[in-house]
Design an enzyme around this catalytic site. Structure first.
Site, PDB file in Angstrom:
ATOM      1  N   GLY A   8      35.400  60.591  45.476  1.00  0.00           N
ATOM      2  CA  GLY A   8      34.001  60.211  45.328  1.00  0.00           C
ATOM      3  C   GLY A   8      33.373  59.761  46.627  1.00  0.00           C
ATOM      4  N   LYS A  36      34.089  69.621  44.838  1.00  0.00           N
ATOM      5  CA  LYS A  36      33.689  70.799  45.607  1.00  0.00           C
ATOM      6  C   LYS A  36      33.966  70.517  47.086  1.00  0.00           C
ATOM      7  CE  LYS A  36      28.775  69.574  46.069  1.00  0.00           C
ATOM      8  NZ  LYS A  36      27.389  70.047  45.851  1.00  0.00           N
ATOM      9  N   GLY A  98      37.374  51.681  41.081  1.00  0.00           N
ATOM     10  CA  GLY A  98      36.141  50.931  40.874  1.00  0.00           C
ATOM     11  C   GLY A  98      35.289  51.529  39.785  1.00  0.00           C
ATOM     12  N   THR A  99      35.644  52.729  39.336  1.00  0.00           N
ATOM     13  CA  THR A  99      34.923  53.373  38.246  1.00  0.00           C
ATOM     14  C   THR A  99      35.329  52.757  36.915  1.00  0.00           C
ATOM     15  OG1 THR A  99      35.032  55.417  39.531  1.00  0.00           O
ATOM     16  CG2 THR A  99      34.371  55.608  37.233  1.00  0.00           C
ATOM     17  N   THR A 100      34.371  52.554  36.023  1.00  0.00           N
ATOM     18  CA  THR A 100      34.672  51.970  34.718  1.00  0.00           C
ATOM     19  C   THR A 100      34.543  53.031  33.628  1.00  0.00           C
ATOM     20  OG1 THR A 100      32.364  51.239  34.552  1.00  0.00           O
ATOM     21  CG2 THR A 100      33.965  49.655  35.398  1.00  0.00           C
ATOM     22  N   ALA A 124      39.209  47.622  38.919  1.00  0.00           N
ATOM     23  CA  ALA A 124      38.296  46.495  39.106  1.00  0.00           C
ATOM     24  C   ALA A 124      36.892  46.878  38.643  1.00  0.00           C
ATOM     25  CB  ALA A 124      38.265  46.065  40.580  1.00  0.00           C
ATOM     26  N   PRO A 125      36.448  46.362  37.486  1.00  0.00           N
ATOM     27  CA  PRO A 125      35.066  46.631  37.071  1.00  0.00           C
ATOM     28  C   PRO A 125      34.043  46.188  38.104  1.00  0.00           C
ATOM     29  CG  PRO A 125      36.335  45.742  35.251  1.00  0.00           C
ATOM     30  CD  PRO A 125      37.199  45.617  36.473  1.00  0.00           C
ATOM     31  N   HIS A 154      21.557  47.165  36.068  1.00  0.00           N
ATOM     32  CA  HIS A 154      22.022  48.083  37.101  1.00  0.00           C
ATOM     33  C   HIS A 154      20.987  49.171  37.381  1.00  0.00           C
ATOM     34  CE1 HIS A 154      25.884  46.209  36.108  1.00  0.00           C
ATOM     35  NE2 HIS A 154      26.349  46.706  37.231  1.00  0.00           N
ATOM     36  N   LYS A 158      23.395  54.725  36.662  1.00  0.00           N
ATOM     37  CA  LYS A 158      24.674  54.299  36.110  1.00  0.00           C
ATOM     38  C   LYS A 158      24.902  54.988  34.769  1.00  0.00           C
ATOM     39  CE  LYS A 158      27.480  50.197  35.166  1.00  0.00           C
ATOM     40  NZ  LYS A 158      28.601  50.742  35.947  1.00  0.00           N
TER      41      LYS A 158
END
Length: 264
Positions: A8, A36, A98-100, A124-125, A154, A158
């Site tokens: 990412g 990609k 870090g992705t939830t 980690a949220p 947010h 999101k």
């Protein structure tokens, strides 16, 4: 030197993480994972300086064979993060995520896998230290104020609601709060969803607006008083000290840790 790959890297959080790792003298960025841009470099994406010649791969197994990273930082999306995390652990790479958007079943499966592989995994949220303290303070306050609502706010890009931080806050409060339904027993929503998500009797409200980054307030009501605990991240740099900390810490772990508050 910890060898790091980033999934990412083209996203806003990912770009910050790239710069953070490259500037850290304890880490070496060896690869990027992307859906990609195979057979290119980060510089070729046009988002990074020309000397950021880190190779980009679309396949994690191929990335691992070519660059052998110690850690995969995943800052992608809920649709692919579980697959990335599971594959990374299977390959012997330690994920820092870090992705939830994980389900309880997925977390349980990943915990078992991490223990079998004897590899650390940190999900980690929220990487912001201030947000972690907010959650810890909220848990402590809930011992004395059982009536609580969470408002998380947010940016409008999101994908998941409630946020991982909002849900994690509710889970931490649940540990010390006697479950009960809040509000009037005959309360009725004139419009469905007006009272937000119901978690163990608490309500979580999600706000999505352009201009926001990551913000949360936890409201505790009592007789004649209101306690508000709030944290605001005004830019994504607020998360980077936590990312760097997790990259170092995951190297010392042999199981899955969900939530930075378990390390601070």
């Amino acid at each position: 030197m910890i060898k790091v790959a980033i999934a990412g890297a083209r996203g806003k959080m990912g770009q910050e993480a790239v710069h953070t790792v490259i500037k850290n003298d304890k880490m070496m960025l060896v690869a990027a994972l992307d859906y990609k841009n195979a057979n290119t470099t980060l510089a070729d994406t046009g988002l990074f300086p020309t000397d950021y010649t880190v190779p980009v791969y679309t396949d994690l197994a191929e990335l691992n064979e070519a660059t052998a990273p110690d850690v995969l930082i995943d800052l992608t999306s809920p649709e692919v993060v579980y697959t990335h995390t599971k594959q990374a652990l299977t390959l012997g790479i330690r994920p820092v995520v870090g992705t939830t958007g994980f389900t309880d079943e997925q977390l349980a499966e990943l915990t078992t896998l991490a223990q079998q592989q004897k590899r650390g995994c940190i999900i980690a949220p929220n990487f912001a230290v201030g947000a972690i303290l907010m959650m810890k303070f909220a848990k402590e306050a809930a011992r004395f104020f059982p009536d609580v609502e969470i408002i998380e706010m947010h940016h409008d890009q999101k994908l998941d609601a409630p946020s991982g931080t909002g849900l994690k806050t509710a889970q931490m409060i649940q540990e010390v709060r006697t479950a009960k339904e809040q509000g009037h027993p005959n309360e009725k929503e004139t419009y469905a969803g007006a009272r937000g998500a119901n978690f163990d009797g608490m309500h979580i409200h999600s706000v999505r607006l352009p201009g926001l980054v990551a913000h949360q307030q936890v409201l505790f009501g009592g007789d004649g008083q209101l306690l508000t605990i709030r944290h605001d991240s005004f830019n994504r740099g607020s998360f980077m000290s936590g990312v760097a900390y997790c990259v170092e810490e995951v190297m010392t772990q042999q199981t899955l840790i969900y939530g930075l508050e378990n390390l601070i």
